[in-house]
Design a protein around this motif. Structure first.
Motif: not given
Length: 350
Positions: A111-116, A245-249, A321-324
């Motif tokens: 569905i997309g990307s995210d950063g930690i 530590i958690f997701g960019y969103s 809402v933060g999805l890349i």
């Protein structure tokens, strides 16, 4: 961002009501489990889906990626989930377990990307840190600082003991448990990425190297905070000496109070994450049990809503809402395969 929290709450209530009213012999409500990172995105989609269609609002539960895949792979039937979200790709062993339990037709949707991120309160001293320094701060065993070719129990108590450029403060990091896809991805991208910069460890046998690279210390410097990333956010805001530590969103949602470390010279921005310039970037997924399509109402339609341009596109509501988003051609291919309910062969995971 308050709106997103309200949406999450409304979906939780709607899901609970649906669960109470659904007959035990059948189920009218889509059941979704899995990643805490994907949960906010899936929640927004579920709320819109319930509001704009004649189907019930899907019920969502944040179980972590590993926990969700375990439930998903338990078997086929309306007492098992229809969809599981994941902040890492399904493992070959999980695919095999699904198959052995009769879950043989699985649709995979990226569905997309995210950063930690390694985040802290804006009141704290922000980190400019390398992957190697992250490994040395959080690993259970590290190369003996006194020299030699052996690993010893992690002796570092303060960040500055690793490098004088880091804060002269105790190492205190909160993060997700082993069932979390975020933990899996952090271990692989950050811990193993930093570990492999050490020649002594690179020379180890593969299994020994993975053990050395991915074992997190258990002496109190790292604290498992459960699957609830919002709990980590709350604790960071009340404790400026801690990092999480958690997701960019979740960083985006709390941009007014939190800040994120620069890692290997790269900040966690949408541009750096989507281009993989940020070293702790990962992909997000969900998996659909095809055998449930047409049995539990609305599954195909929910997948169609999630994979529409107005949802996951560059200007879609999930970007707010933060999805890349995925690159456009990859999105188009993923949407086509999702609409066709194209099933996995297992070769994708090799």
């Amino acid at each position: 961002m308050t709106k997103l929290k309200a949406v999450v709450a409304s979906v939780a209530v709607a899901g609970a009501l649906a669960a109470v009213s659904t007959p035990t012999m059948a189920r009218e409500t889509i059941n979704i489990v899995g990643s805490s990172t994907v949960y906010p995105f899936a929640t927004v989609v579920a709320e819109r889906f319930g509001r704009n269609t004649d189907f019930s609002t899907p019920k969502l539960e944040s179980t972590g990626s590993g926990g969700g895949l375990k439930l998903f792979c338990d078997g086929v039937g309306t007492d098992t989930p229809d969809i599981t979200n994941a902040s890492r790709r399904m493992k070959p062993s999980e695919f095999e377990r699904c198959n052995s339990n009769g879950v043989k037709d699985i649709v995979e949707v990226k569905i997309g990307s995210d950063g930690i991120v390694l985040a802290s309160s804006q009141k704290a001293e922000n980190l400019d840190i390398s992957l190697k320094q992250i490994y040395l701060a959080l690993a259970k065993e590290v190369p003996d600082p006194k020299g030699g070719d052996k690993l010893v129990a992690n002796p570092y108590k303060n960040w500055s003991e690793i490098d004088s450029s880091l804060p002269n403060k105790p190492i205190r990091v909160m993060g997700p448990p082993p069932t979390s896809g975020t933990r899996d991805a952090f271990n692989e991208l950050a811990m193993e990425g930093g570990c492999k910069e050490i020649d002594m460890i690179k020379a180890m046998e593969k299994d020994a190297m993975e053990q050395a690279c991915q074992s997190i210390r258990e002496d109190g410097a790292f604290v498992e905070a459960g699957e609830n990333d919002n709990l980590i956010v709350q604790k960071l805001n009340s404790d400026p000496g801690a990092y999480g530590i958690f997701g960019y969103s979740f960083l985006e949602e709390n941009a007014g109070t939190l800040q994120a470390a620069t890692i290997n010279g790269k900040e966690p921005t949408m541009e750096n994450i989507s281009s993989d310039a940020y070293p702790v970037a990962r992909s997000l997924w969900f998996y659909v049990k095809k055998a449930h399509v047409g049995v539990v109402p609305g599954i195909a339609e929910y997948v169609g809503e999630f994979t529409s341009e107005g949802t996951w596109g560059d200007n879609g509501y999930l970007a707010d809402v933060g999805l890349i988003p995925l690159e456009r051609s990859a999105r188009m291919e993923a949407a086509k395969n999702a609409k066709a309910m194209k099933t996995m062969t297992g070769d994708e995971l090799k």
